[in-house]
Write a protein that holds these residues in place. Structure first.
Motif, PDB file in Angstrom:
ATOM      1  N   GLU A  17       0.834  -1.205   0.000  1.00 30.81           N
ATOM      2  CA  GLU A  17       0.000   0.000   0.000  1.00 30.81           C
ATOM      3  C   GLU A  17       0.867   1.253   0.000  1.00 30.81           C
ATOM      4  OE1 GLU A  17      -2.520  -0.326   3.428  1.00 30.81           O
ATOM      5  OE2 GLU A  17      -3.597  -2.063   2.614  1.00 30.81           O
ATOM      6  N   LYS A  18       1.918   1.243   0.810  1.00 29.34           N
ATOM      7  CA  LYS A  18       2.814   2.399   0.870  1.00 29.34           C
ATOM      8  C   LYS A  18       3.506   2.623  -0.471  1.00 29.34           C
ATOM      9  CE  LYS A  18       2.371   4.149   4.868  1.00 29.34           C
ATOM     10  NZ  LYS A  18       1.801   5.488   4.968  1.00 29.34           N
ATOM     11  N   LEU A  19       3.921   1.560  -1.122  1.00 30.16           N
ATOM     12  CA  LEU A  19       4.626   1.698  -2.390  1.00 30.16           C
ATOM     13  C   LEU A  19       3.693   2.129  -3.526  1.00 30.16           C
ATOM     14  CD1 LEU A  19       7.010  -1.356  -2.071  1.00 30.16           C
ATOM     15  CD2 LEU A  19       7.636   1.059  -1.992  1.00 30.16           C
ATOM     16  N   ALA A  20       2.389   1.949  -3.347  1.00 32.46           N
ATOM     17  CA  ALA A  20       1.431   2.383  -4.361  1.00 32.46           C
ATOM     18  C   ALA A  20       1.173   3.890  -4.288  1.00 32.46           C
ATOM     19  CB  ALA A  20       0.118   1.622  -4.196  1.00 32.46           C
ATOM     20  N   GLU A  21       1.588   4.519  -3.185  1.00 33.82           N
ATOM     21  CA  GLU A  21       1.398   5.960  -3.034  1.00 33.82           C
ATOM     22  C   GLU A  21       2.294   6.716  -4.015  1.00 33.82           C
ATOM     23  OE1 GLU A  21       2.279   6.952   1.014  1.00 33.82           O
ATOM     24  OE2 GLU A  21       0.588   5.813   1.808  1.00 33.82           O
ATOM     25  N   GLN A  22       1.892   7.936  -4.334  1.00 31.43           N
ATOM     26  CA  GLN A  22       2.692   8.801  -5.208  1.00 31.43           C
ATOM     27  C   GLN A  22       3.776   9.469  -4.367  1.00 31.43           C
ATOM     28  OE1 GLN A  22       2.667   9.265  -8.516  1.00 31.43           O
ATOM     29  NE2 GLN A  22       1.168   7.632  -8.623  1.00 31.43           N
ATOM     30  N   ARG A  23       4.781   8.666  -4.024  1.00 27.27           N
ATOM     31  CA  ARG A  23       5.860   9.138  -3.179  1.00 27.27           C
ATOM     32  C   ARG A  23       7.066   8.254  -3.423  1.00 27.27           C
ATOM     33  NH1 ARG A  23       6.287   9.598   3.393  1.00 27.27           N
ATOM     34  NH2 ARG A  23       8.526   9.841   3.310  1.00 27.27           N
ATOM     35  N   LEU A  24       8.250   8.803  -3.224  1.00 27.44           N
ATOM     36  CA  LEU A  24       9.470   8.026  -3.370  1.00 27.44           C
ATOM     37  C   LEU A  24       9.793   7.388  -2.031  1.00 27.44           C
ATOM     38  CD1 LEU A  24      11.818   7.251  -5.241  1.00 27.44           C
ATOM     39  CD2 LEU A  24      13.035   9.247  -4.375  1.00 27.44           C
ATOM     40  N   TRP A  25       9.826   6.069  -1.987  1.00 28.17           N
ATOM     41  CA  TRP A  25      10.123   5.335  -0.765  1.00 28.17           C
ATOM     42  C   TRP A  25      11.470   4.640  -0.912  1.00 28.17           C
ATOM     43  CZ3 TRP A  25       7.319   5.575   3.594  1.00 28.17           C
ATOM     44  CH2 TRP A  25       6.006   6.026   3.519  1.00 28.17           C
ATOM     45  N   ASN A  26      12.184   4.526   0.207  1.00 30.58           N
ATOM     46  CA  ASN A  26      13.368   3.673   0.254  1.00 30.58           C
ATOM     47  C   ASN A  26      13.234   2.768   1.466  1.00 30.58           C
ATOM     48  OD1 ASN A  26      14.218   5.120   2.540  1.00 30.58           O
ATOM     49  ND2 ASN A  26      15.552   6.469   1.355  1.00 30.58           N
ATOM     50  N   SER A  27      14.171   1.859   1.643  1.00 29.17           N
ATOM     51  CA  SER A  27      14.022   0.862   2.716  1.00 29.17           C
ATOM     52  C   SER A  27      14.075   1.507   4.096  1.00 29.17           C
ATOM     53  CB  SER A  27      15.077  -0.237   2.576  1.00 29.17           C
ATOM     54  OG  SER A  27      16.371   0.316   2.607  1.00 29.17           O
ATOM     55  N   ASP A  28      14.869   2.580   4.271  1.00 33.71           N
ATOM     56  CA  ASP A  28      14.902   3.267   5.567  1.00 33.71           C
ATOM     57  C   ASP A  28      13.545   3.883   5.903  1.00 33.71           C
ATOM     58  OD1 ASP A  28      17.578   2.845   6.342  1.00 33.71           O
ATOM     59  OD2 ASP A  28      18.268   4.454   5.024  1.00 33.71           O
ATOM     60  N   LEU A  29      12.945   4.548   4.929  1.00 37.38           N
ATOM     61  CA  LEU A  29      11.643   5.176   5.162  1.00 37.38           C
ATOM     62  C   LEU A  29      10.559   4.137   5.430  1.00 37.38           C
ATOM     63  CD1 LEU A  29      11.754   7.956   2.423  1.00 37.38           C
ATOM     64  CD2 LEU A  29      12.005   8.255   4.896  1.00 37.38           C
ATOM     65  N   LEU A  30      10.622   3.022   4.712  1.00 43.36           N
ATOM     66  CA  LEU A  30       9.635   1.955   4.938  1.00 43.36           C
ATOM     67  C   LEU A  30       9.816   1.326   6.322  1.00 43.36           C
ATOM     68  CD1 LEU A  30       9.583   0.348   1.403  1.00 43.36           C
ATOM     69  CD2 LEU A  30       7.694   1.542   2.514  1.00 43.36           C
ATOM     70  N   ALA A  31      11.067   1.158   6.756  1.00 40.05           N
ATOM     71  CA  ALA A  31      11.315   0.611   8.100  1.00 40.05           C
ATOM     72  C   ALA A  31      10.760   1.559   9.166  1.00 40.05           C
ATOM     73  CB  ALA A  31      12.813   0.375   8.305  1.00 40.05           C
ATOM     74  N   GLU A  32      10.932   2.873   8.957  1.00 38.26           N
ATOM     75  CA  GLU A  32      10.364   3.855   9.888  1.00 38.26           C
ATOM     76  C   GLU A  32       8.838   3.798   9.883  1.00 38.26           C
ATOM     77  OE1 GLU A  32      11.816   7.801   9.144  1.00 38.26           O
ATOM     78  OE2 GLU A  32      13.918   7.142   9.264  1.00 38.26           O
ATOM     79  N   ALA A  33       8.244   3.642   8.710  1.00 38.56           N
ATOM     80  CA  ALA A  33       6.783   3.566   8.612  1.00 38.56           C
ATOM     81  C   ALA A  33       6.262   2.328   9.351  1.00 38.56           C
ATOM     82  CB  ALA A  33       6.352   3.542   7.147  1.00 38.56           C
ATOM     83  N   LEU A  34       6.983   1.212   9.240  1.00 38.98           N
ATOM     84  CA  LEU A  34       6.569   0.001   9.964  1.00 38.98           C
ATOM     85  C   LEU A  34       6.677   0.206  11.474  1.00 38.98           C
ATOM     86  CD1 LEU A  34       8.216  -2.786   7.760  1.00 38.98           C
ATOM     87  CD2 LEU A  34       5.782  -2.253   7.963  1.00 38.98           C
ATOM     88  N   LEU A  35       7.718   0.911  11.905  1.00 36.63           N
ATOM     89  CA  LEU A  35       7.887   1.182  13.334  1.00 36.63           C
ATOM     90  C   LEU A  35       6.753   2.072  13.845  1.00 36.63           C
ATOM     91  CD1 LEU A  35       9.557   0.992  15.920  1.00 36.63           C
ATOM     92  CD2 LEU A  35      10.870   2.963  15.118  1.00 36.63           C
ATOM     93  N   GLU A  36       6.417   3.124  13.084  1.00 39.45           N
ATOM     94  CA  GLU A  36       5.350   4.030  13.498  1.00 39.45           C
ATOM     95  C   GLU A  36       3.992   3.343  13.526  1.00 39.45           C
ATOM     96  OE1 GLU A  36       5.348   7.465  10.993  1.00 39.45           O
ATOM     97  OE2 GLU A  36       7.424   7.971  11.504  1.00 39.45           O
TER      98      GLU A  36
END
Length: 178
Positions: free
Chosen positions: A98-117
């Motif tokens: 779902e996060k990767l489908a957003e109109q945004r540039l994601w990297n593994s650090d940002l995704l790890a932070e999103a999972l933590l939040e």
């Protein structure tokens, strides 16, 4: 009444294979120990003497002999450990998609932070990267490109700065001194 002494009989080929295991470089220590137990038992050493000699429980020695009798040399090897349970569950996989489908540039650090939040789960960026590869995603270098069509009013307002930047000079709005 004591149980009868247990002794395995080995062919010369089996003995040579066990000897190679005992002396082989890079062989797991437990496998080498089990090979020694089997060879010494075949040479006449009893289970209680083997247990005392190697500082092991007699039942462990019996287990090693049983493994060899049932499976041969492969029975002396340890199986693969399943490792710790996966932190990234199917629910987290769905969240990542779902996060990767957003109109945004994601990297593994940002995704790890999103999972933590979102879930309170600490996952390393490498674990996220490996999971994304398993899900069929691949990493591409990010580039500067507008995600949507720029507003014409904004372009008109900053046209002078844009032209100056294209020429490689300071913008019209930037300070003139360094």
């Amino acid at each position: 009444m004591t149980p009868p002494a247990r002794h395995l009989s080995l062919s010369s080929e089996e003995d040579a294979a066990l000897r190679r295991l005992e002396l082989g470089a890079g062989i797991n220590v437990k496998v080498r120990l089990r090979a020694s137990i089997v060879r010494l038992n075949a040479s006449g050493m009893t289970v209680p003497h083997l247990a005392q000699h190697f500082g092991r429980n007699p039942q462990s020695v019996h287990n090693d002999l049983d493994r060899y009798e049932q499976h041969g040399i492969p029975g002396l090897m340890d199986g693969r450990s399943s490792g710790p349970p996966r932190r990234i569950t199917p629910e987290l996989d769905q969240y990542l998609q779902e996060k990767l489908a957003e109109q945004r540039l994601w990297n593994s650090d940002l995704l790890a932070e999103a999972l933590l939040e979102r879930f309170g789960i600490t996952v390393s960026r490498d674990a996220v990267r490996v999971r994304l590869l398993a899900l069929g995603y691949s990493w591409k270098r990010g580039r500067y490109a507008p995600g949507q069509v720029p507003d014409p009013d904004v372009i008109h307002e900053h046209q002078a700065s844009i032209e100056t930047l294209k020429k490689g000079h300071w913008t019209a709005n930037s300070p003139s001194s360094f």
